[in-house]
Design a protein around this motif. Structure first.
Motif, PDB file in Angstrom:
ATOM      1  N   TRP A   1      -8.406 -48.034 -15.752  1.00  0.00           N
ATOM      2  CA  TRP A   1      -8.926 -46.961 -16.744  1.00  0.00           C
ATOM      3  C   TRP A   1      -8.520 -45.280 -16.578  1.00  0.00           C
ATOM      4  CZ3 TRP A   1     -11.907 -47.791 -20.907  1.00  0.00           C
ATOM      5  CH2 TRP A   1     -12.048 -49.678 -21.127  1.00  0.00           C
ATOM      6  N   THR A   2      -7.404 -44.815 -17.691  1.00  0.00           N
ATOM      7  CA  THR A   2      -7.061 -43.385 -17.182  1.00  0.00           C
ATOM      8  C   THR A   2      -7.219 -42.358 -18.250  1.00  0.00           C
ATOM      9  OG1 THR A   2      -4.983 -42.453 -17.117  1.00  0.00           O
ATOM     10  CG2 THR A   2      -4.520 -44.359 -17.782  1.00  0.00           C
ATOM     11  N   ASP A   3      -6.243 -41.406 -18.824  1.00  0.00           N
ATOM     12  CA  ASP A   3      -6.436 -40.789 -19.584  1.00  0.00           C
ATOM     13  C   ASP A   3      -5.342 -40.605 -21.219  1.00  0.00           C
ATOM     14  OD1 ASP A   3      -4.683 -39.461 -18.396  1.00  0.00           O
ATOM     15  OD2 ASP A   3      -4.884 -37.597 -18.046  1.00  0.00           O
ATOM     16  N   VAL A   4      -4.995 -42.008 -20.950  1.00  0.00           N
ATOM     17  CA  VAL A   4      -4.405 -42.140 -22.109  1.00  0.00           C
ATOM     18  C   VAL A   4      -4.537 -43.541 -22.123  1.00  0.00           C
ATOM     19  CG1 VAL A   4      -2.721 -40.625 -21.696  1.00  0.00           C
ATOM     20  CG2 VAL A   4      -2.162 -42.600 -20.247  1.00  0.00           C
ATOM     21  N   SER A   5      -4.164 -43.764 -23.432  1.00  0.00           N
ATOM     22  CA  SER A   5      -4.765 -45.429 -24.158  1.00  0.00           C
ATOM     23  C   SER A   5      -3.520 -46.432 -24.101  1.00  0.00           C
ATOM     24  CB  SER A   5      -5.374 -44.651 -26.077  1.00  0.00           C
ATOM     25  OG  SER A   5      -5.967 -44.370 -26.105  1.00  0.00           O
ATOM     26  N   GLY A   6      -3.181 -46.360 -22.885  1.00  0.00           N
ATOM     27  CA  GLY A   6      -2.375 -47.416 -21.894  1.00  0.00           C
ATOM     28  C   GLY A   6      -1.109 -47.116 -22.084  1.00  0.00           C
ATOM     29  N   CYS A   7      -0.082 -48.060 -21.203  1.00  0.00           N
ATOM     30  CA  CYS A   7       1.546 -47.188 -21.130  1.00  0.00           C
ATOM     31  C   CYS A   7       2.069 -47.029 -22.562  1.00  0.00           C
ATOM     32  CB  CYS A   7       2.011 -48.263 -20.316  1.00  0.00           C
ATOM     33  SG  CYS A   7       3.597 -47.754 -19.394  1.00  0.00           S
ATOM     34  N   LEU A   8       2.573 -45.822 -22.552  1.00  0.00           N
ATOM     35  CA  LEU A   8       3.167 -45.695 -23.828  1.00  0.00           C
ATOM     36  C   LEU A   8       4.435 -45.259 -23.688  1.00  0.00           C
ATOM     37  CD1 LEU A   8       1.009 -42.235 -24.490  1.00  0.00           C
ATOM     38  CD2 LEU A   8       0.661 -44.443 -24.827  1.00  0.00           C
ATOM     39  N   MET A   9       5.913 -45.583 -25.504  1.00  0.00           N
ATOM     40  CA  MET A   9       6.816 -46.340 -24.887  1.00  0.00           C
ATOM     41  C   MET A   9       7.557 -45.535 -24.688  1.00  0.00           C
ATOM     42  SD  MET A   9       7.460 -48.440 -28.573  1.00  0.00           S
ATOM     43  CE  MET A   9       8.936 -49.027 -28.140  1.00  0.00           C
ATOM     44  N   ALA A  10       7.498 -43.557 -24.432  1.00  0.00           N
ATOM     45  CA  ALA A  10       7.560 -43.081 -23.452  1.00  0.00           C
ATOM     46  C   ALA A  10       6.475 -41.593 -22.457  1.00  0.00           C
ATOM     47  CB  ALA A  10       8.509 -42.170 -24.442  1.00  0.00           C
TER      48      ALA A  10
ATOM     49  N   SER B   1       4.463 -42.579 -14.383  1.00  0.00           N
ATOM     50  CA  SER B   1       3.381 -42.333 -13.865  1.00  0.00           C
ATOM     51  C   SER B   1       1.735 -42.965 -13.921  1.00  0.00           C
ATOM     52  CB  SER B   1       3.110 -41.273 -13.636  1.00  0.00           C
ATOM     53  OG  SER B   1       2.992 -39.990 -14.569  1.00  0.00           O
ATOM     54  N   VAL B   2       2.203 -43.145 -15.003  1.00  0.00           N
ATOM     55  CA  VAL B   2       0.759 -43.917 -15.276  1.00  0.00           C
ATOM     56  C   VAL B   2       0.249 -45.288 -14.689  1.00  0.00           C
ATOM     57  CG1 VAL B   2       0.977 -45.729 -17.548  1.00  0.00           C
ATOM     58  CG2 VAL B   2      -1.366 -44.910 -17.184  1.00  0.00           C
ATOM     59  N   LEU B   3       0.988 -45.738 -14.168  1.00  0.00           N
ATOM     60  CA  LEU B   3       0.745 -46.697 -12.907  1.00  0.00           C
ATOM     61  C   LEU B   3       1.575 -46.488 -11.893  1.00  0.00           C
ATOM     62  CD1 LEU B   3      -1.640 -48.998 -12.487  1.00  0.00           C
ATOM     63  CD2 LEU B   3      -0.137 -50.939 -13.481  1.00  0.00           C
ATOM     64  N   HIS B   4       1.080 -46.959 -10.682  1.00  0.00           N
ATOM     65  CA  HIS B   4       1.988 -46.664  -9.299  1.00  0.00           C
ATOM     66  C   HIS B   4       2.412 -47.979  -8.540  1.00  0.00           C
ATOM     67  CE1 HIS B   4       2.873 -46.425  -4.820  1.00  0.00           C
ATOM     68  NE2 HIS B   4       2.114 -45.505  -5.157  1.00  0.00           N
ATOM     69  N   GLU B   5       3.913 -47.440  -8.999  1.00  0.00           N
ATOM     70  CA  GLU B   5       4.753 -49.149  -8.777  1.00  0.00           C
ATOM     71  C   GLU B   5       4.693 -49.931  -7.922  1.00  0.00           C
ATOM     72  OE1 GLU B   5       7.059 -46.045  -7.900  1.00  0.00           O
ATOM     73  OE2 GLU B   5       8.324 -47.128  -6.365  1.00  0.00           O
ATOM     74  N   ASP B   6       4.000 -49.766  -6.885  1.00  0.00           N
ATOM     75  CA  ASP B   6       3.552 -50.636  -6.546  1.00  0.00           C
ATOM     76  C   ASP B   6       1.982 -51.768  -6.457  1.00  0.00           C
ATOM     77  OD1 ASP B   6       5.591 -50.209  -4.315  1.00  0.00           O
ATOM     78  OD2 ASP B   6       4.602 -48.930  -3.264  1.00  0.00           O
ATOM     79  N   ALA B   7       1.619 -51.171  -7.320  1.00  0.00           N
ATOM     80  CA  ALA B   7       0.483 -51.447  -8.249  1.00  0.00           C
ATOM     81  C   ALA B   7       0.231 -53.011  -8.324  1.00  0.00           C
ATOM     82  CB  ALA B   7      -0.472 -50.917  -8.966  1.00  0.00           C
ATOM     83  N   ILE B   8       1.263 -53.649  -8.944  1.00  0.00           N
ATOM     84  CA  ILE B   8       1.560 -54.770  -9.481  1.00  0.00           C
ATOM     85  C   ILE B   8       1.781 -55.605  -9.001  1.00  0.00           C
ATOM     86  CG2 ILE B   8       4.072 -55.641 -10.841  1.00  0.00           C
ATOM     87  CD1 ILE B   8       4.356 -52.933 -11.546  1.00  0.00           C
ATOM     88  N   PHE B   9       2.064 -55.499  -7.610  1.00  0.00           N
ATOM     89  CA  PHE B   9       2.916 -57.026  -6.542  1.00  0.00           C
ATOM     90  C   PHE B   9       1.275 -57.440  -6.291  1.00  0.00           C
ATOM     91  CE2 PHE B   9       6.312 -54.242  -5.484  1.00  0.00           C
ATOM     92  CZ  PHE B   9       6.926 -55.386  -6.214  1.00  0.00           C
ATOM     93  N   PRO B  10       0.035 -56.805  -5.616  1.00  0.00           N
ATOM     94  CA  PRO B  10      -0.840 -57.671  -5.003  1.00  0.00           C
ATOM     95  C   PRO B  10      -1.173 -58.600  -6.680  1.00  0.00           C
ATOM     96  CG  PRO B  10      -1.089 -55.568  -4.747  1.00  0.00           C
ATOM     97  CD  PRO B  10      -0.141 -55.399  -5.691  1.00  0.00           C
ATOM     98  N   VAL B  11      -1.740 -58.126  -8.057  1.00  0.00           N
ATOM     99  CA  VAL B  11      -2.117 -58.445  -9.721  1.00  0.00           C
ATOM    100  C   VAL B  11      -1.877 -59.566  -9.640  1.00  0.00           C
ATOM    101  CG1 VAL B  11      -4.341 -57.491  -9.905  1.00  0.00           C
ATOM    102  CG2 VAL B  11      -1.651 -56.600 -10.233  1.00  0.00           C
ATOM    103  N   ARG B  12       0.069 -59.710  -9.530  1.00  0.00           N
ATOM    104  CA  ARG B  12       1.149 -60.218 -10.270  1.00  0.00           C
ATOM    105  C   ARG B  12       1.259 -61.918  -8.770  1.00  0.00           C
ATOM    106  NH1 ARG B  12       6.758 -58.618 -10.439  1.00  0.00           N
ATOM    107  NH2 ARG B  12       7.630 -59.618  -8.350  1.00  0.00           N
ATOM    108  N   ILE B  13       0.885 -61.781  -7.781  1.00  0.00           N
ATOM    109  CA  ILE B  13       0.306 -62.574  -7.292  1.00  0.00           C
ATOM    110  C   ILE B  13      -0.485 -63.431  -7.210  1.00  0.00           C
ATOM    111  CG2 ILE B  13       0.165 -63.376  -4.033  1.00  0.00           C
ATOM    112  CD1 ILE B  13       1.682 -61.122  -3.178  1.00  0.00           C
ATOM    113  N   ALA B  14      -1.396 -63.353  -7.705  1.00  0.00           N
ATOM    114  CA  ALA B  14      -2.250 -64.340  -7.428  1.00  0.00           C
ATOM    115  C   ALA B  14      -2.716 -64.069  -9.571  1.00  0.00           C
ATOM    116  CB  ALA B  14      -3.877 -62.909  -7.688  1.00  0.00           C
ATOM    117  N   GLY B  15      -1.733 -63.424 -10.361  1.00  0.00           N
ATOM    118  CA  GLY B  15      -2.045 -63.776 -11.720  1.00  0.00           C
ATOM    119  C   GLY B  15      -3.060 -63.142 -12.455  1.00  0.00           C
TER     120      GLY B  15
END
Ligand code: ADP
Ligand code: ASP
Ligand code: MG
Length: 443
Positions: A206-215, A243-257
């Protein structure tokens, strides 16, 4: 009953009114049972994040100066939130202990981590949930990298003991038992680690924008939200500057599906962005998924006649970089030329040594370092199938009068990267956005 892990960023928890929104969101869905808070962020454009105040306290302590001017602002922030929410938790003793430790030289990581720690204590009290100190469940190894196995095992076991828990973001424990933080924005990583350890069904960010935006919304006015993005695409976008999501926040959840959902605390009805493994069921309306980039790269341009025939040439250029501890971003090359793109920061104060070492190791005809380069990635899984993506991209840049200094297209055809002058950066992003996204240009 499922489990959703919900991470809230700094602006989502910046004051008492934001805490109320967070509580409403959490209590609206019984599956939301674990929350990962950041430290209080900015309440307005001119405000200062608590994390930045804590780094400032640490700097003052290191310089032998009084930390009180900065620390009093931190005290006010937390006490203000506690008073407005009518909380009974006594933070005074904790605040004084923290101030004392910072003065005694506990270090930058300890100081910065207290922002999340204290916010976690407040939030746990406000929600009536258990507080779980991240130091007891998140571990780093000798090299300072996350120890995924130990973390998964210990944190998994701890979380099983709590029906509802608050786990502060941004830090864990090093091999000596001291607090260690992730890099800035690292609460996103904590959220992903916690989601994996809890075997969650969904990781909500949860952040201050409605998701990852196209730019980047600071460059393009009201960019369209991305409804669905794959982990690979988002990794490219966040690494390159979304910068809406830290680039390293992807691996733990991706591994776990585990899918991730980026949502807006201030507009909780909006669906936000879903990040998942596969995207077959989600056709994007546009040829591309998003655009991201940032400034301040340098090109190390190496030239040598007959370079192509010289075995090991590239390795020796990279050896010079390795010796100086510089990692490279891209390496487009021609028959007799090799360009290595590095961040300006990473070669600061090392340029002359690097040039000399490349001369020594490779005897090139010339080596030059050109500064002031911005990189822009145009990313999209749809690019593999569609023809004319690059034509459209370069046409847009040409029409905007922008000179392209470098081109790199990864073999996965997931992105096209162009290098432009720092000064052209914003205009180039807008030109690409206009070409691919805006049907009726608003400019
Ligand atoms: P939080 O404190 O919630 O972690 P951040 O400030 O780290 O929030 O991230 C959200 C910000 O990221 C947005 O306010 C926006 O300015 C910025 N941002 C940059 N690129 C993008 C993008 N492509 N989509 C959405 N936000 C972006
Ligand atoms: N509070 C930390 C920072 O400002 C971590 C985070 O917000 O994710 O970087
Ligand atoms: Mg963030």
């Amino acid at each position: 009953m499922g489990i959703k892990v919900s991470k809230f960023g700094g602006s989502s928890l910046a004051d008492a009114a934001q805490f109320q929104k967070v509580k409403e969101i959490l209590f609206a869905d019984g599956d939301r049972r674990i929350v990962v808070p950041s430290a209080p962020g900015k309440r307005s454009k001119t405000d200062v994040k608590v994390t930045d105040l804590l780094y400032e306290c640490n700097r003052l302590a290191g310089a032998g100066q009084d930390i009180e001017p900065a620390f009093s602002k931190i005290r006010e922030r937390y006490q203000g939130i506690a008073a407005q929410l009518g909380l009974h938790v006594d933070l005074d003793a904790q605040l004084e202990e923290i101030a004392k430790n910072i003065k005694l030289g506990a270090g930058a990581d300890y100081a910065a981590s207290r922002g999340e720690y204290l916010n976690g204590i407040l939030l746990a009290d406000y929600l009536g949930w258990d507080f779980v100190d991240a130091k007891t469940g998140i571990f780093f190894d000798e090299e300072g990298r996350l120890d995924s196995e130990k973390t998964q095992e210990r944190l998994g076991a701890i979380l099983k003991q709590h029906a509802y828990a608050v786990v502060p973001g941004f830090y864990g424990c090093d091999t000596h038992g001291n607090v260690k933080t992730f890099s800035r924005g690292g609460s996103d990583i904590t959220g992903a680690i916690v989601a994996r350890a809890a075997n969650a069904d969904l990781y909500e960010n949860w952040t201050d924008v409605s998701g990852c935006l196209m730019a980047d919304p600071r460059i393009v006015r009201n960019p369209e939200p991305i409804r669905y993005v794959t982990y690979r695409e988002l990794r490219e976008l966040s690494y390159m500057g979304a910068s809406v999501l830290h680039e390293d926040a992807i691996f733990p959840v991706r591994i776990a599906g585990i899918p991730t959902n980026i949502r807006n605390t201030n507009q909780p009805d909006e669906p936000g962005t879903i990040i998942g493994y596969e995207a077959e069921d989600y056709e994007s309306e546009h040829m591309i998924t998003g655009i991201a980039g940032h400034k301040d790269f340098a090109i190390i341009a190496v030239e040598k006649a007959m370079m192509n025939a010289e075995l090991g040439f590239g390795r020796r250029v990279l050896q010079a970089l390795e010796e100086e501890g510089v990692s490279f971003e891209h390496m487009p090359s021609g028959i007799d030329t090799m360009s290595v793109v590095v961040s300006e920061d990473s070669v600061e104060g090392k340029k002359e040594r690097l040039i000399a070492r490349i001369h020594e190791l490779c005897s090139p005809d010339s080596v030059e370092i050109h500064s002031g380069l911005a990189l822009i990635a145009t990313v999209g899984r749809g690019m593999v199938r569609s023809k004319g993506t690059s034509a459209k991209l370069f046409n847009a840049l040409m029409k905007a009068g922008i000179n392209v200094r470098l081109i790199d297209q990864g073999s996965s055809e997931l992105n096209i990267i162009v290098g432009v002058d720092n000064l052209d950066f914003e205009n180039a992003v807008r030109a690409i956005y206009r070409a691919f996204v805006v049907k009726e240009p608003r400019w």
